[in-house]
Design a protein around this motif. Structure first.
Motif, PDB file in Angstrom:
ATOM      1  N   VAL A 165      -5.403  -2.817   1.595  1.00  0.00           N
ATOM      2  CA  VAL A 165      -4.435  -2.452   0.350  1.00  0.00           C
ATOM      3  C   VAL A 165      -4.674  -2.669  -1.054  1.00  0.00           C
ATOM      4  CG1 VAL A 165      -3.183  -0.234   1.547  1.00  0.00           C
ATOM      5  CG2 VAL A 165      -2.496  -2.507   1.159  1.00  0.00           C
ATOM      6  N   ASP A 166      -4.341  -2.155  -2.484  1.00  0.00           N
ATOM      7  CA  ASP A 166      -4.080  -2.524  -3.751  1.00  0.00           C
ATOM      8  C   ASP A 166      -2.834  -2.879  -3.812  1.00  0.00           C
ATOM      9  OD1 ASP A 166      -4.291  -3.655  -5.923  1.00  0.00           O
ATOM     10  OD2 ASP A 166      -4.859  -2.049  -6.374  1.00  0.00           O
ATOM     11  N   LEU A 167      -2.201  -4.645  -3.552  1.00  0.00           N
ATOM     12  CA  LEU A 167      -1.752  -5.406  -3.234  1.00  0.00           C
ATOM     13  C   LEU A 167      -1.089  -5.014  -4.667  1.00  0.00           C
ATOM     14  CD1 LEU A 167      -1.398  -7.893  -0.942  1.00  0.00           C
ATOM     15  CD2 LEU A 167      -0.222  -5.967  -0.639  1.00  0.00           C
ATOM     16  N   SER A 168      -1.313  -5.161  -5.583  1.00  0.00           N
ATOM     17  CA  SER A 168      -1.251  -5.812  -7.150  1.00  0.00           C
ATOM     18  C   SER A 168      -0.552  -3.754  -7.353  1.00  0.00           C
ATOM     19  CB  SER A 168      -2.697  -5.517  -7.991  1.00  0.00           C
ATOM     20  OG  SER A 168      -2.894  -4.527  -8.153  1.00  0.00           O
ATOM     21  N   LYS A 169      -0.472  -3.524  -7.004  1.00  0.00           N
ATOM     22  CA  LYS A 169       0.459  -1.556  -6.624  1.00  0.00           C
ATOM     23  C   LYS A 169       1.982  -1.324  -6.591  1.00  0.00           C
ATOM     24  CE  LYS A 169      -3.571   0.993  -7.862  1.00  0.00           C
ATOM     25  NZ  LYS A 169      -4.766   2.183  -7.470  1.00  0.00           N
ATOM     26  N   MET A 170       1.727  -2.312  -5.762  1.00  0.00           N
ATOM     27  CA  MET A 170       3.240  -3.187  -5.519  1.00  0.00           C
ATOM     28  C   MET A 170       4.163  -3.777  -5.953  1.00  0.00           C
ATOM     29  SD  MET A 170       2.709  -3.528  -1.292  1.00  0.00           S
ATOM     30  CE  MET A 170       5.024  -3.593  -0.871  1.00  0.00           C
ATOM     31  N   ALA A 171       5.175  -3.444  -6.552  1.00  0.00           N
ATOM     32  CA  ALA A 171       6.569  -3.771  -7.196  1.00  0.00           C
ATOM     33  C   ALA A 171       7.017  -4.718  -6.767  1.00  0.00           C
ATOM     34  CB  ALA A 171       6.774  -2.529  -8.593  1.00  0.00           C
ATOM     35  N   ALA A 172       7.341  -4.874  -5.838  1.00  0.00           N
ATOM     36  CA  ALA A 172       8.488  -5.207  -4.838  1.00  0.00           C
ATOM     37  C   ALA A 172       8.809  -4.523  -3.554  1.00  0.00           C
ATOM     38  CB  ALA A 172       9.515  -4.869  -5.085  1.00  0.00           C
ATOM     39  N   PHE A 173       8.798  -5.272  -2.006  1.00  0.00           N
ATOM     40  CA  PHE A 173       9.672  -4.553  -1.318  1.00  0.00           C
ATOM     41  C   PHE A 173      10.659  -4.659  -0.494  1.00  0.00           C
ATOM     42  CE2 PHE A 173       9.592  -4.894   3.182  1.00  0.00           C
ATOM     43  CZ  PHE A 173       9.233  -3.836   3.634  1.00  0.00           C
ATOM     44  N   ILE A 174      11.794  -3.478  -0.317  1.00  0.00           N
ATOM     45  CA  ILE A 174      13.422  -3.130  -0.080  1.00  0.00           C
ATOM     46  C   ILE A 174      12.954  -2.857   2.063  1.00  0.00           C
ATOM     47  CG2 ILE A 174      14.979  -3.426  -0.173  1.00  0.00           C
ATOM     48  CD1 ILE A 174      14.630  -2.456  -3.173  1.00  0.00           C
ATOM     49  N   GLU A 175      13.514  -3.867   2.557  1.00  0.00           N
ATOM     50  CA  GLU A 175      14.166  -3.346   3.905  1.00  0.00           C
ATOM     51  C   GLU A 175      15.008  -3.138   4.113  1.00  0.00           C
ATOM     52  OE1 GLU A 175      11.582  -4.621   8.549  1.00  0.00           O
ATOM     53  OE2 GLU A 175      11.479  -6.264   6.513  1.00  0.00           O
ATOM     54  N   LEU A 176      15.628  -2.038   4.627  1.00  0.00           N
ATOM     55  CA  LEU A 176      16.991  -2.004   5.542  1.00  0.00           C
ATOM     56  C   LEU A 176      16.428  -2.033   6.801  1.00  0.00           C
ATOM     57  CD1 LEU A 176      19.817  -0.074   5.109  1.00  0.00           C
ATOM     58  CD2 LEU A 176      18.939   0.237   6.759  1.00  0.00           C
ATOM     59  N   HIS A 177      17.873  -3.287   7.479  1.00  0.00           N
ATOM     60  CA  HIS A 177      17.230  -2.964   8.780  1.00  0.00           C
ATOM     61  C   HIS A 177      19.162  -3.271   8.892  1.00  0.00           C
ATOM     62  CE1 HIS A 177      15.964  -5.365  12.116  1.00  0.00           C
ATOM     63  NE2 HIS A 177      14.369  -4.766  11.701  1.00  0.00           N
ATOM     64  N   ILE A 178      19.636  -3.088  11.006  1.00  0.00           N
ATOM     65  CA  ILE A 178      20.240  -4.086  11.799  1.00  0.00           C
ATOM     66  C   ILE A 178      20.378  -5.291  11.101  1.00  0.00           C
ATOM     67  CG2 ILE A 178      20.162  -1.230  12.433  1.00  0.00           C
ATOM     68  CD1 ILE A 178      19.593  -2.946  15.275  1.00  0.00           C
ATOM     69  N   GLU A 179      21.578  -5.601  11.308  1.00  0.00           N
ATOM     70  CA  GLU A 179      22.064  -7.044  10.859  1.00  0.00           C
ATOM     71  C   GLU A 179      20.998  -7.709  12.850  1.00  0.00           C
ATOM     72  OE1 GLU A 179      25.384 -10.871  11.156  1.00  0.00           O
ATOM     73  OE2 GLU A 179      25.785  -8.432  11.232  1.00  0.00           O
ATOM     74  N   THR A 197       5.779 -10.935   5.473  1.00  0.00           N
ATOM     75  CA  THR A 197       4.272 -11.114   4.948  1.00  0.00           C
ATOM     76  C   THR A 197       4.628 -10.579   3.782  1.00  0.00           C
ATOM     77  OG1 THR A 197       4.062  -9.707   7.553  1.00  0.00           O
ATOM     78  CG2 THR A 197       3.011  -9.345   5.631  1.00  0.00           C
ATOM     79  N   PHE A 198       5.336  -9.902   3.126  1.00  0.00           N
ATOM     80  CA  PHE A 198       5.440  -9.425   1.778  1.00  0.00           C
ATOM     81  C   PHE A 198       5.768 -10.817   0.568  1.00  0.00           C
ATOM     82  CE2 PHE A 198       5.566  -5.569   3.848  1.00  0.00           C
ATOM     83  CZ  PHE A 198       4.216  -4.961   4.205  1.00  0.00           C
ATOM     84  N   GLY A 199       6.514 -11.296   1.445  1.00  0.00           N
ATOM     85  CA  GLY A 199       7.348 -11.792   0.197  1.00  0.00           C
ATOM     86  C   GLY A 199       6.208 -13.511   0.553  1.00  0.00           C
ATOM     87  N   GLY A 200       5.936 -13.464   1.838  1.00  0.00           N
ATOM     88  CA  GLY A 200       4.650 -14.811   1.982  1.00  0.00           C
ATOM     89  C   GLY A 200       3.241 -15.320   0.633  1.00  0.00           C
ATOM     90  N   LEU A 201       3.272 -13.543   0.263  1.00  0.00           N
ATOM     91  CA  LEU A 201       1.774 -13.150  -0.384  1.00  0.00           C
ATOM     92  C   LEU A 201       3.277 -13.302  -2.333  1.00  0.00           C
ATOM     93  CD1 LEU A 201       0.228 -10.977   1.610  1.00  0.00           C
ATOM     94  CD2 LEU A 201      -0.655 -12.937   1.552  1.00  0.00           C
ATOM     95  N   GLY A 202       4.475 -13.642  -2.132  1.00  0.00           N
ATOM     96  CA  GLY A 202       4.295 -13.186  -3.905  1.00  0.00           C
ATOM     97  C   GLY A 202       5.145 -12.138  -4.486  1.00  0.00           C
TER      98      GLY A 202
END
Length: 426
Positions: A185-199, A375-380
């Motif tokens: 996929v074209d990762l340049s098209k991701m401005a940010a990733f936010i994940e909601l998760h149970i604690e 995964t996403f954070g590790g790629l900047g």
């Protein structure tokens, strides 16, 4: 006090959780293996909801599903939110699923209120985040970003012996396309990733007022799935202590030493957790036999890579000392590791502001478990997480979550999406 967003989305969210639970019930809890028919059924269920909401839907070569509310300015990279659709064997219903439903609640609210975001908002549903089935975590997100390896694909299923490559192929995808080192996929098209998760822990649930949290960092880990302690099998009545090479007592001494050292490292200010989750004696073990073999696993986690490497070195050193003292041998298998992630500071602050605007008090806390966010954070890519209180822990069939708590966390996500800056975060 609940808001229109929370009240209107409550029934929808509860139905999603109930429907997915029903389609993935096991003898205990739920089982949604990555790249299985059940996981595909879950994704198809949410695709139909996406179609009803007139979302733009696509699937990448790793099998992850993207559902988008088109923004006003489609030249801007999308704000992406979601999580994984799979579960551990006979686990809880909300691990991963909560993040998908939360993102979908936001997309649904946009449609209900005729709200068009400035940039695309995308619900991302990922495959196989859990390592329980093949011993490899983040398979869907790593495959999407081209970070799987041939060695990963050769891993075998915990019970069937089927390889990961065979499993992915049977699900209709080409595993070789995920090991090229290039994203599908074209990762340049991701401005940010936010994940909601149970604690997945008790911190938030222990508070009456702080039911949602903002994650400060995600612990990395170093693991051994199979460490072998080899001693000497002997008759339990005929061999005196000084002649024994007891694998169980050697293992027990090593475990005790590591527990004491863990206390010392905590007192010294290190962020650290240490777990021995599985222990086995040999199949020939018996009440009248001095055990000659023990196998066990080790899981070390920390927000600091230096701490991970240091405590692992201590484990190896202590094993050598115990082996020499007791006349046994410790054989270590290959190391499995995941790097810690420091959550994107500006995006994290944005989530805190979003919670304040929603009138919600939140707590800052680390994540002891790993997530696709790594995964996403590790790629900047700017990446952050929202936690929601849950009961009875996680990775077990008794996992629970109050839908009212979930809707509070989802409202934090809604405000974070609504107020996401035009310039994004770098």
């Amino acid at each position: 006090m609940s808001t229109d967003f929370q009240r209107e989305g409550l029934e929808f969210a509860q139905k999603c959780f109930d429907d997915v639970r029903a389609m993935s019930l096991d003898s205990q809890g739920v089982s949604r293996q990555g790249y299985s028919e059940v996981e595909t059924q879950v994704l198809e269920y949410f695709r139909k909801i996406g179609e009803e909401l007139s979302l733009e839907i696509s699937e990448d070569k790793a099998g992850n599903v993207w559902m988008t509310v088109p923004g006003k300015n489609r030249d801007l990279p999308a704000l992406v939110s979601g999580s994984h659709a799979d579960s551990v064997p006979q686990g809880g219903n909300f691990d991963g699923l909560a993040g998908i439903v939360a993102a979908l609640c936001v997309a649904r609210w946009m449609r209900k209120t005729n709200y068009q975001p400035e940039r695309d908002f995308t619900v991302l549903m990922m495959r196989m985040e859990e390592s329980s089935w093949f011993g490899k975590c983040y398979v869907g997100s790593l495959g999407m970003t081209g970070q799987l390896t041939d060695k990963d694909l050769a891993l075998k299923h915990r019970t069937s012996g089927k390889t990961l490559a065979e499993t992915i192929k049977a699900c209709g995808f080409d595993p070789d396309a995920l090991t090229t080192g290039k994203p599908v996929v074209d990762l340049s098209k991701m401005a940010a990733f936010i994940e909601l998760h149970i604690e997945q822990g008790p911190t938030l649930d222990s508070s009456d007022t702080l039911r949602a949290g903002i994650v400060t960092g995600i612990r990395g880990n170093v693991r051994h799935k199979n460490i072998r302690c080899v001693g000497q099998t002997a008759h339990s009545g005929a061999v005196d202590k000084q002649f024994r090479h007891d694998a169980v007592l050697a293992f027990a001494e090593l475990a005790y030493r590591m527990d004491c050292l863990w206390d010392e490292w905590l007192k010294a200010g290190h962020d650290l957790v240490f777990t021995i989750g599985v222990v086995h004696t040999a199949a020939t073990s018996a009440i009248a036999v001095v055990p000659g073999e023990v196998t066990f696993c080790v899981d070390i986690r920390s927000l600091s890579q230096e701490t991970l490497d240091g405590f692992h070195a201590v484990l190896v050193k202590e094993a050598e000392e115990v082996a020499k003292k007791r006349g046994v041998k410790f054989e270590f298998d290959g190391l499995i590791s995941s790097k810690p992630l420091a959550i994107h500071q500006a995006l994290r602050e944005h989530l805190s502001k979003a919670a304040a605007e929603a009138g919600l008090k939140t707590k800052e806390l680390p994540s002891g478990a790993g997530h696709d966010t790594v995964t996403f954070g590790g790629l900047g890519i700017p990446a952050a997480m929202i936690f929601v209180a849950n009961q009875n822990g996680s990775h077990n069939p008794h996992e629970a979550m109050k839908t009212e708590d979930f809707m509070q966390g989802s409202e934090v996500l809604w405000h974070a999406v609504k107020d996401f800056p035009h310039e994004g975060f770098k």
